[in-house]
Design a protein around this motif. Sequence first.
Motif, PDB file in Angstrom:
ATOM      1  N   ASP A 187       0.785  -1.238  -0.182  1.00 44.59           N
ATOM      2  CA  ASP A 187      -0.008   0.026  -0.008  1.00 44.59           C
ATOM      3  C   ASP A 187       0.749   0.907  -0.383  1.00 44.59           C
ATOM      4  O   ASP A 187       0.491   2.079   0.493  1.00 44.59           O
ATOM      5  CB  ASP A 187      -0.501   0.251   1.353  1.00 44.59           C
ATOM      6  CG  ASP A 187      -1.415   1.209   1.314  1.00 44.59           C
ATOM      7  OD1 ASP A 187      -2.487   1.400  -0.132  1.00 44.59           O
ATOM      8  OD2 ASP A 187      -2.491   0.991   2.629  1.00 44.59           O
ATOM      9  N   ASN A 188       2.014   1.265  -0.818  1.00 48.26           N
ATOM     10  CA  ASN A 188       2.755   2.886  -1.202  1.00 48.26           C
ATOM     11  C   ASN A 188       3.606   2.798  -0.187  1.00 48.26           C
ATOM     12  O   ASN A 188       3.952   3.734   0.172  1.00 48.26           O
ATOM     13  CB  ASN A 188       2.027   3.936  -1.140  1.00 48.26           C
ATOM     14  CG  ASN A 188       1.535   3.279  -3.070  1.00 48.26           C
ATOM     15  OD1 ASN A 188       1.865   3.212  -4.030  1.00 48.26           O
ATOM     16  ND2 ASN A 188       0.046   3.897  -2.933  1.00 48.26           N
ATOM     17  N   GLY A 189       3.589   2.142   0.813  1.00 47.68           N
ATOM     18  CA  GLY A 189       4.524   2.353   2.093  1.00 47.68           C
ATOM     19  C   GLY A 189       6.140   2.059   1.365  1.00 47.68           C
ATOM     20  O   GLY A 189       6.339   1.338   0.842  1.00 47.68           O
ATOM     21  N   SER A 190       7.310   2.880   2.327  1.00 45.44           N
ATOM     22  CA  SER A 190       8.266   2.965   2.297  1.00 45.44           C
ATOM     23  C   SER A 190       9.404   2.622   2.886  1.00 45.44           C
ATOM     24  O   SER A 190      10.989   2.439   2.516  1.00 45.44           O
ATOM     25  CB  SER A 190       8.742   4.337   1.364  1.00 45.44           C
ATOM     26  OG  SER A 190       8.507   5.136   2.416  1.00 45.44           O
ATOM     27  N   VAL A 316      16.481  11.301  -3.482  1.00 42.02           N
ATOM     28  CA  VAL A 316      15.686  12.008  -3.432  1.00 42.02           C
ATOM     29  C   VAL A 316      15.025  11.751  -2.231  1.00 42.02           C
ATOM     30  O   VAL A 316      15.796  11.189  -0.810  1.00 42.02           O
ATOM     31  CB  VAL A 316      14.956  11.046  -4.974  1.00 42.02           C
ATOM     32  CG1 VAL A 316      15.720  11.639  -6.073  1.00 42.02           C
ATOM     33  CG2 VAL A 316      14.996  10.197  -4.500  1.00 42.02           C
ATOM     34  N   GLU A 317      13.667  12.607  -2.325  1.00 38.87           N
ATOM     35  CA  GLU A 317      12.917  11.973  -1.134  1.00 38.87           C
ATOM     36  C   GLU A 317      12.457  10.193  -0.551  1.00 38.87           C
ATOM     37  O   GLU A 317      12.633   9.793  -1.641  1.00 38.87           O
ATOM     38  CB  GLU A 317      11.522  12.763  -0.835  1.00 38.87           C
ATOM     39  CG  GLU A 317      11.460  14.088  -0.836  1.00 38.87           C
ATOM     40  CD  GLU A 317      10.846  14.146  -2.481  1.00 38.87           C
ATOM     41  OE1 GLU A 317      10.015  14.721  -3.192  1.00 38.87           O
ATOM     42  OE2 GLU A 317      11.820  14.711  -3.759  1.00 38.87           O
ATOM     43  N   PHE A 318      12.738  10.230   0.787  1.00 39.31           N
ATOM     44  CA  PHE A 318      12.972   8.639   1.033  1.00 39.31           C
ATOM     45  C   PHE A 318      11.623   8.034   0.283  1.00 39.31           C
ATOM     46  O   PHE A 318      12.082   6.785  -0.855  1.00 39.31           O
ATOM     47  CB  PHE A 318      12.134   8.446   2.316  1.00 39.31           C
ATOM     48  CG  PHE A 318      12.957   7.567   2.683  1.00 39.31           C
ATOM     49  CD1 PHE A 318      13.935   6.498   3.413  1.00 39.31           C
ATOM     50  CD2 PHE A 318      11.816   6.148   3.056  1.00 39.31           C
ATOM     51  CE1 PHE A 318      14.965   5.768   3.631  1.00 39.31           C
ATOM     52  CE2 PHE A 318      12.027   4.820   3.878  1.00 39.31           C
ATOM     53  CZ  PHE A 318      13.619   4.338   3.933  1.00 39.31           C
ATOM     54  N   GLU A 319      10.756   8.206   0.438  1.00 37.14           N
ATOM     55  CA  GLU A 319       9.254   7.278  -0.255  1.00 37.14           C
ATOM     56  C   GLU A 319       9.597   6.979  -1.827  1.00 37.14           C
ATOM     57  O   GLU A 319       9.094   6.512  -2.811  1.00 37.14           O
ATOM     58  CB  GLU A 319       8.276   8.899  -0.550  1.00 37.14           C
ATOM     59  CG  GLU A 319       7.154   8.535   0.993  1.00 37.14           C
ATOM     60  CD  GLU A 319       7.673   9.449   2.067  1.00 37.14           C
ATOM     61  OE1 GLU A 319       8.038   9.997   1.572  1.00 37.14           O
ATOM     62  OE2 GLU A 319       6.305   9.809   2.355  1.00 37.14           O
ATOM     63  N   LYS A 320      10.251   8.808  -2.529  1.00 37.11           N
ATOM     64  CA  LYS A 320      10.973   7.999  -3.738  1.00 37.11           C
ATOM     65  C   LYS A 320      12.353   7.636  -4.076  1.00 37.11           C
ATOM     66  O   LYS A 320      12.294   7.372  -5.854  1.00 37.11           O
ATOM     67  CB  LYS A 320      10.723   9.663  -4.633  1.00 37.11           C
ATOM     68  CG  LYS A 320       9.523  10.310  -4.878  1.00 37.11           C
ATOM     69  CD  LYS A 320       9.268  11.751  -5.469  1.00 37.11           C
ATOM     70  CE  LYS A 320       8.519  12.268  -5.390  1.00 37.11           C
ATOM     71  NZ  LYS A 320       7.867  13.880  -5.415  1.00 37.11           N
TER      72      LYS A 320
END
Length: 424
Positions: A187-190, A316-320
Amino acid sequence: MKQIIKNGFVVNPAKNFAEKADILINYGVIERVAENIDDYDAKVIDASGLIVAPGLVDLHVHFREPGYEHKEDITSGSRAAVKGGVTTVLCMPNTNPPIDNAALVEYVINKGKKTGLVNVLTTACITKGQEGTELTEMAELKEAGASAFSDDGKPVSSSMIMRRALEYSKMLDMPIMSHSEDLALVDNGSMNDGYTATCLGLRGIPKSAESAAVSRDILLAEELNARLHVCHVSTKNSIEAVRAAKARGARITAETAPHYFTLTDKACDGFNTNAKMNPPLRDDEDVEAVIRGLCDGTIDSIATDHAPHHVDDKRVEFEKAANGIVGLETSLALGYTYLVKTGRMSLLQLIDCMSTKPAAIIGSDRGTLNVGAPADIVIFDTDEEFTVRVSEFETKGKNSPYDGWKLFGKVRRTINGGRTVYKG
Ligand SMILES: [Zn+2]
């Protein structure tokens, strides 16, 4: 053509042998292992005070070719491998295009031979384009030289497609290497769901996103009596599932990676993208379960999941940020320092997990120092502490969380088929 490796401490899990001995190599093959071998025609390699083991067999690397050569290619990956004492690698097929046809399987194997440093083997995709919908021509891919099937990087989400893949792979007597992951639960977790994720304000991935998928894949394989190799297990419950399946007699093998027994999700603190990977780093309980799983043989092998990325993919940002870290140049030292030096397992067990057992999983004749085997050998030093320097890596990827770590187990020489391919 003759060489003698003299005075080393020889570790050969295939014969449960760990003693001081000499090894005579003739025309690239191990001819004799004994005390005090003398042969006046032979070149002597002095291994006094060093460990002599079968070259490592890494069943999970991303050499990124074709398509992502800015991250890694077969030549740079091979150089990293030999520097880490690895003499056989199994490439994952999530390249661009993915390795889902015979021509690409042959391309990777031939490029590996041309580079001539390590034995480059490859998996082939389970589904066309790794899209999870249509099976590849698995018989043809085996014929072309693929060693196993995997859609690694992505799970096979449809249980029915996975079941069919297992049916075909069973007919071909090939293992399926599963990247077991339930994307709906991700679910889009990072990163791992837990305290650190909460502190950082990042969406967490529950452990069940892995464990539930591992259980599904085991049940599917067991029902068909097919061979399943579970890639990169990281959770206690995944390991429990493998342990129970093995006890029932299912044809399951499993691997983990050094980061799952040396790091927890705390490493993500400060939004450290070099600690972002898939499956994500877990917590202390899981690290302990991984070590126990390795020690009792539930987890068969240690693979690196060597995943080089360009600096732009990580800065880049952690999520990306892209998932994964490089691992070929640190795996042996991490295994030695964190598993053997700590007294958790013997050197024989470690080499078994990093060479002998992984070779057996893909039906390779390597991973031993038996007489008649190809002379694939790593010679390493367990006495001298060294500092990991990412800037000195041979891999194009500098994405490692181990920069500056002090470890034991530096590779001094790597020999492939009797030829020295690395000297440190
Ligand atoms: Zn994977």
